[in-house]
Design an enzyme around this catalytic site. Structure first.
Site, mmCIF file in Angstrom:
data_model
loop_
_atom_site.group_PDB
_atom_site.id
_atom_site.type_symbol
_atom_site.label_atom_id
_atom_site.label_comp_id
_atom_site.label_asym_id
_atom_site.label_seq_id
_atom_site.Cartn_x
_atom_site.Cartn_y
_atom_site.Cartn_z
ATOM 1 N N ASP A 36 0.826 -1.207 0.000
ATOM 2 C CA ASP A 36 0.000 0.000 0.000
ATOM 3 C C ASP A 36 0.864 1.263 0.000
ATOM 4 O OD1 ASP A 36 -1.925 2.009 0.489
ATOM 5 O OD2 ASP A 36 -3.097 0.689 1.778
ATOM 6 N N THR A 72 -7.232 3.847 -1.144
ATOM 7 C CA THR A 72 -6.959 2.420 -0.990
ATOM 8 C C THR A 72 -8.091 1.536 -1.488
ATOM 9 O OG1 THR A 72 -5.451 2.800 0.854
ATOM 10 C CG2 THR A 72 -6.449 0.600 0.683
ATOM 11 N N ASP A 189 2.551 2.854 3.060
ATOM 12 C CA ASP A 189 1.471 3.831 3.220
ATOM 13 C C ASP A 189 1.434 4.422 4.631
ATOM 14 O OD1 ASP A 189 -1.239 4.940 2.119
ATOM 15 O OD2 ASP A 189 -1.800 4.023 4.026
ATOM 16 N N HIS A 193 1.941 8.460 5.458
ATOM 17 C CA HIS A 193 0.973 9.335 6.127
ATOM 18 C C HIS A 193 1.588 10.013 7.349
ATOM 19 C CE1 HIS A 193 -2.625 8.682 3.835
ATOM 20 N NE2 HIS A 193 -2.616 7.377 4.018
ATOM 21 N N ASP A 237 -1.511 0.424 -4.817
ATOM 22 C CA ASP A 237 -2.790 1.054 -5.141
ATOM 23 C C ASP A 237 -2.653 2.530 -5.506
ATOM 24 O OD1 ASP A 237 -1.928 1.561 -2.582
ATOM 25 O OD2 ASP A 237 -3.875 1.337 -1.630
ATOM 26 N N HIS A 238 -1.677 3.206 -4.948
ATOM 27 C CA HIS A 238 -1.533 4.648 -5.146
ATOM 28 C C HIS A 238 -0.167 5.101 -4.648
ATOM 29 C CE1 HIS A 238 -2.067 5.022 -0.830
ATOM 30 N NE2 HIS A 238 -3.199 4.338 -0.923
ATOM 31 N N HIS A 336 -2.844 10.988 -0.015
ATOM 32 C CA HIS A 336 -3.128 10.555 -1.378
ATOM 33 C C HIS A 336 -4.633 10.687 -1.588
ATOM 34 C CE1 HIS A 336 -4.675 6.762 0.354
ATOM 35 N NE2 HIS A 336 -3.639 6.877 1.184
#
Length: 456
Positions: A36, A72, A189, A193, A237-238, A336
């Site tokens: 992620d 996500t 991820d 963050h 995913d991103h 994101h």
């Protein structure tokens, strides 16, 4: 003359041969792994020796153009359905359905209602008589279209990457009918963050851990006899972008707090007006120069984010690195969800296995293209989707691709057509020559009846 006779004659004349298509029982299993928030350009900024080893003997796609919103849940569901968010219904991590009055959140994600607008690949795999397995992949523990996986378990962030992988490989080795497996991991991820992607020290540590997991994956697959025998795809995913307290958009400073309700907030806010739509829209439109405001029907077509009842009447989209809040402080240093054309939102993809080329690199393709590719790999027919197998076939060792392949295909197609017509002409000519004499006299005696024999 029977049709079958014509067909066999055409095949003999053109040199064509009949061959059986590869079916799922012959296809190797596929393991899909998502890290992620793995931004594509992390590959250029950090040392990732295990990942580089993985794709050096396989395929690297430097970046994927993912779907909007770059969150996500929408993107993980797009990867396994080949659909844009407006088509599969998983629009964000927080949603509200105005018809059923239901609410969706990460903490409340098991209601099939939210997932049933699409059919993910694991359902299709099992509908085709095989098995699928999953470790924490979003949606795999949900009863989708009255189908629940046998080989899965509820999401638990405390379960290690190693334990997740061991469960999958145990299922794959003990049950040879398992054709598809999916594994989800929360990093990088979580670190993105918390620290922001510009914090190279913390992100370096997070990505070092991710790379060690990839090393474990290769070693473990080798020990279990699966390495080189199954196809493995590693992706995300991103991406992630840096945010700042100096880049806040506070909605309550430009619109009355009692005039709207927020369903989802940043960086794409879903707004339900409590007063006249036009008034709320007008006030929001002049709120901040770094925020785009759309009525639902005016969302740009390229975002594929308007044709679903769950999309709220007004959508706000922050510029890259800007954060939308009602009021207050910055919630996170990295985020994101932004416009999916931004490079910072793009993930990458790497693949290894018997189906993939060795040491092959591609610049990009769309994340929805992964679904038809995966269906091809496991030998099942894809459901209707927004992807294109043609855009990804270059990654496969047995597929032709590019402009040369297109030109060759056109030439072959023309040759087949010409050969077919030639064979038909010869067959019909031979048939005419073998006909009875009265038939021949009729053809010679009456020029206006040249086409009569074709009407028999």
């Amino acid at each position: 003359m029977q049709i079958s006779v014509y067909l066999y004659a055409l095949i003999a004349c053109s040199g064509l041969t009949l061959s059986a298509l590869e079916n799922g029982s012959d296809a190797p299993a596929l393991l899909l792994v998502s890290f992620d928030g793995f931004r594509a350009d992390y590959l250029n900024k950090y040392s990732l020796p295990n990942l580089e080893k993985f794709f050096s003997d396989g395929v690297l796609v430097r970046e994927l153009t993912n779907v909007f919103t770059t969150k996500t849940f929408p993107n993980h569901y797009s990867l396994v359905t080949g659909l844009y968010a407006e088509s599969h219904g998983m629009l964000a991590s927080i949603m509200y359905d105005p018809v059923s009055k239901k609410h969706f959140s990460i903490q409340n994600d098991s209601d099939p209602f939210w997932w049933d607008e699409a059919i993910p690949i694991w359902v299709s795999v099992e509908e085709n008589g095989y098995r699928a397995a999953a470790a924490m992949w979003p949606g795999t523990d949900v009863n989708i279209h009255n189908h629940t996986l046998k080989y899965t378990f509820k999401y638990n962030s405390k379960v290690s990457f190693q334990a997740r992988l061991r469960n999958l490989t145990q299922w794959m080795t003990e049950d040879k009918s398992v054709k598809f497996a999916a594994l989800y991991w929360e990093e990088p991820d979580w670190s993105g963050h918390r620290y922001g992607p510009d914090n190279t020290t913390e992100m370096g540590n997070a990505l070092k851990e991710v790379d060690s997991h990839i090393g474990f994956l290769m070693d473990h697959l080798n020990k279990t006899g699966l390495w080189g025998k199954i196809n493995v795809i590693i992706t995300s995913d991103h991406g992630m972008t840096q945010c700042s307290p100096e880049r806040l958009i506070e909605l309550d400073k430009c619109i009355s707090a009692g005039s709207y309700t927020v369903v989802d907030l940043t960086p794409v806010a879903a707004i339900i007006p409590l007063e006249d739509n036009s008034t709320v829209y007008k006030n929001l439109s002049t709120c901040h120069e770094h925020m785009k405001v759309y009525l639902k029907n005016d969302v740009p077509d390229r975002l594929h984010y308007k044709n679903n009842e769950r999309i709220q009447p007004i959508i706000l989209v922050a510029d890259e690195g800007w954060t939308i809040v009602k009021h207050g402080n910055l919630p996170r240093l990295g985020d994101h969800g932004y416009d999916n054309m931004l490079p910072s939102m793009h993930p990458f993809l790497a693949a290894h296995g018997p189906a993939f080329r060795k040491g092959y690199k591609m610049s990009s393709f769309n994340s929805v293209d992964l679904y038809p590719l995966m269906c091809h790999l496991v030998g099942i027919s894809p459901k209707a989707n927004n992807g294109s197998f043609a855009r990804v076939r270059c990654a496969l060792v047995n597929e032709q691709c590019g402009e040369l392949a297109l030109a060759v295909g056109i030439v072959i197609g023309v040759l087949i057509i010409l050969t077919t017509f030639t064979c038909l002409f010869k067959l019909m000519k031979n048939r005419d020559a073998s006909s009875s004499r009265p038939f021949a006299r009729l053809e010679l005696d009456d020029d206006d009846a040249d086409d009569e024999p074709l009407l028999e």
